[in-house]
Design a protein around this motif. Sequence first.
Motif, short mmCIF file in Angstrom:
data_model
loop_
_atom_site.label_atom_id
_atom_site.label_comp_id
_atom_site.label_asym_id
_atom_site.label_seq_id
_atom_site.Cartn_x
_atom_site.Cartn_y
_atom_site.Cartn_z
N GLN A 138 0.79 -1.23 0.00
CA GLN A 138 0.00 0.00 0.00
C GLN A 138 0.83 1.29 0.00
OE1 GLN A 138 -2.48 -0.35 3.46
NE2 GLN A 138 -3.59 -2.12 2.70
N ASP A 139 2.07 1.25 0.50
CA ASP A 139 2.81 2.49 0.72
C ASP A 139 4.05 2.63 -0.16
OD1 ASP A 139 0.97 3.18 2.60
OD2 ASP A 139 2.15 2.55 4.32
N ASP A 140 4.10 1.90 -1.27
CA ASP A 140 5.15 2.08 -2.28
C ASP A 140 6.55 1.77 -1.75
OD1 ASP A 140 5.92 2.66 -4.91
OD2 ASP A 140 6.50 4.70 -4.35
N TYR A 141 6.67 0.77 -0.88
CA TYR A 141 7.98 0.32 -0.41
C TYR A 141 8.44 -0.89 -1.22
CZ TYR A 141 8.42 3.23 3.78
OH TYR A 141 8.59 4.28 4.65
N GLU A 142 9.72 -0.88 -1.59
CA GLU A 142 10.30 -2.08 -2.19
C GLU A 142 10.45 -3.16 -1.12
OE1 GLU A 142 14.39 -3.65 -4.40
OE2 GLU A 142 13.97 -1.49 -4.22
N TYR A 143 10.87 -2.74 0.06
CA TYR A 143 10.90 -3.65 1.22
C TYR A 143 10.82 -2.82 2.50
CZ TYR A 143 15.91 -2.50 0.94
OH TYR A 143 17.11 -1.83 0.84
N TYR A 144 10.22 -3.42 3.51
CA TYR A 144 10.12 -2.83 4.84
C TYR A 144 10.19 -4.00 5.81
CZ TYR A 144 8.63 0.49 8.50
OH TYR A 144 8.58 1.31 9.60
N ASN A 145 11.40 -4.27 6.31
CA ASN A 145 11.62 -5.48 7.11
C ASN A 145 12.07 -5.13 8.53
OD1 ASN A 145 11.13 -7.11 4.85
ND2 ASN A 145 13.26 -6.97 4.20
N PHE A 146 11.47 -5.83 9.48
CA PHE A 146 12.02 -5.86 10.83
C PHE A 146 13.13 -6.92 10.79
CE2 PHE A 146 7.93 -3.95 11.55
CZ PHE A 146 8.17 -3.04 12.56
N SER A 158 10.91 4.12 -5.47
CA SER A 158 11.48 5.16 -6.31
C SER A 158 12.76 5.76 -5.75
CB SER A 158 10.45 6.28 -6.50
OG SER A 158 10.05 6.80 -5.23
N SER A 159 13.32 5.11 -4.72
CA SER A 159 14.49 5.67 -4.05
C SER A 159 15.69 4.74 -4.15
CB SER A 159 14.17 5.93 -2.57
OG SER A 159 15.32 6.34 -1.86
N VAL A 160 16.89 5.34 -4.10
CA VAL A 160 18.11 4.55 -4.07
C VAL A 160 18.67 4.48 -2.65
CG1 VAL A 160 18.70 5.08 -6.45
CG2 VAL A 160 19.55 6.57 -4.60
N VAL A 161 17.92 5.02 -1.67
CA VAL A 161 18.40 5.12 -0.29
C VAL A 161 17.89 3.94 0.54
CG1 VAL A 161 18.36 6.48 1.83
CG2 VAL A 161 18.52 7.63 -0.38
N HIS A 162 18.83 3.22 1.10
CA HIS A 162 18.52 2.15 2.05
C HIS A 162 18.65 2.71 3.46
CE1 HIS A 162 18.76 -1.82 4.08
NE2 HIS A 162 19.72 -1.25 4.79
N LYS A 163 17.57 2.62 4.25
CA LYS A 163 17.59 3.16 5.60
C LYS A 163 17.64 2.02 6.62
CE LYS A 163 14.57 6.36 6.63
NZ LYS A 163 13.28 7.01 7.04
#
Length: 366
Positions: free
Chosen positions: A166-174, A217-222
Amino acid sequence: NYTLLLVDGIRLNNSTFRYGPNQYFNTLAPFSVNAVEVLRGAGSTLYGSDAIGGTINVNTISPTFANHKKIYGSVGGQFMSQGMEYSGNLELGGNTRKFAYILNTSIRDFGDLYAGKGLGYERPSGYTEGDLLFKGLWQMSENQKISFNYQWLRQNNVPRYDKVAQDDYEYYNFTLQQRQLAYERFDQEWLNSPVKNLQFTASFQQSNEERDTRKNSSVVHKNERDDVSTLGLNAQVNAVILKRIETLLGWDFYYDWIASSRAEEDTQTGESVEFPRGLYPDGSNSLNTAVFNTYLYSLRQWTFQLGWRYNFTSNKAEDVLFDDLDLATSSFVWNGSINYSFKKNRLYAAINTAFRAPNINDISLS
């Protein structure tokens, strides 16, 4: 964070518990649960902050004594269709004349959730988990005992499917979700005395959470990591006064200190930047302490109950984003109830007041 979670009577809620649906209750291993107690409605008089909507106390399994020495064990498993779960559990226990112990450990592999009505798999949603519980009980004398407990649970690479879908993330992992709890509890009982029981508990709990995220759409890994360490102390005395009135007098103390970090990496150039603070101010701390007292009086079909609690909370942080934080709050709450029983029915009326003290997540979340 408007419902208080307890593990063996020790607060699971800490100063970074956030509002709304969260994953903290999932850090309790189901194979190690013996019973779940649910208190509906406000429970702040006995349990303090956050117990507005209710209180849930999870009691873990405990060792037992037998008339003779013994060692026992069991092996179990749990499986779900569509590859949604493969779990294995091992339990060992035993006792001597004065010492009993139990060990429970599990390995769990959760596949992606399979939705009904032809929706198929919700990817990504699978992750792995390992947990361990050890509890020892030393019967020092007929009226004295000491229990030792250690709990550990770790989850790896837990994805948030909602962020990806839903929020346009390529990945969002704990990347890491881990909880550890160690405590020692002393119990003393008296017979033929107005003072019935004394209990003292010292605990140390740690919550470790690491998140790796990147937008499509980002190249930034946080990368963000938060570590919350909690020291807890609790003492309570049960007694009977005037031969009819049961009373409980108690004291709680919890102290959190928080380590928080944030770094970002450009996945194309490999350059990385460390930020001066993470999700929370690094080194922030929170103090929560209280004294409480309840009374219970029974006379034939009537039961009367009255209780009060005074709570003090302090949050401190050196915050480069929102300026330094030094906030102290206090609360006084009370409750009362009347119960009348007749035949198989009863009439019950109660008044409860409750509170929720502000925590680090409320006032310094970036």
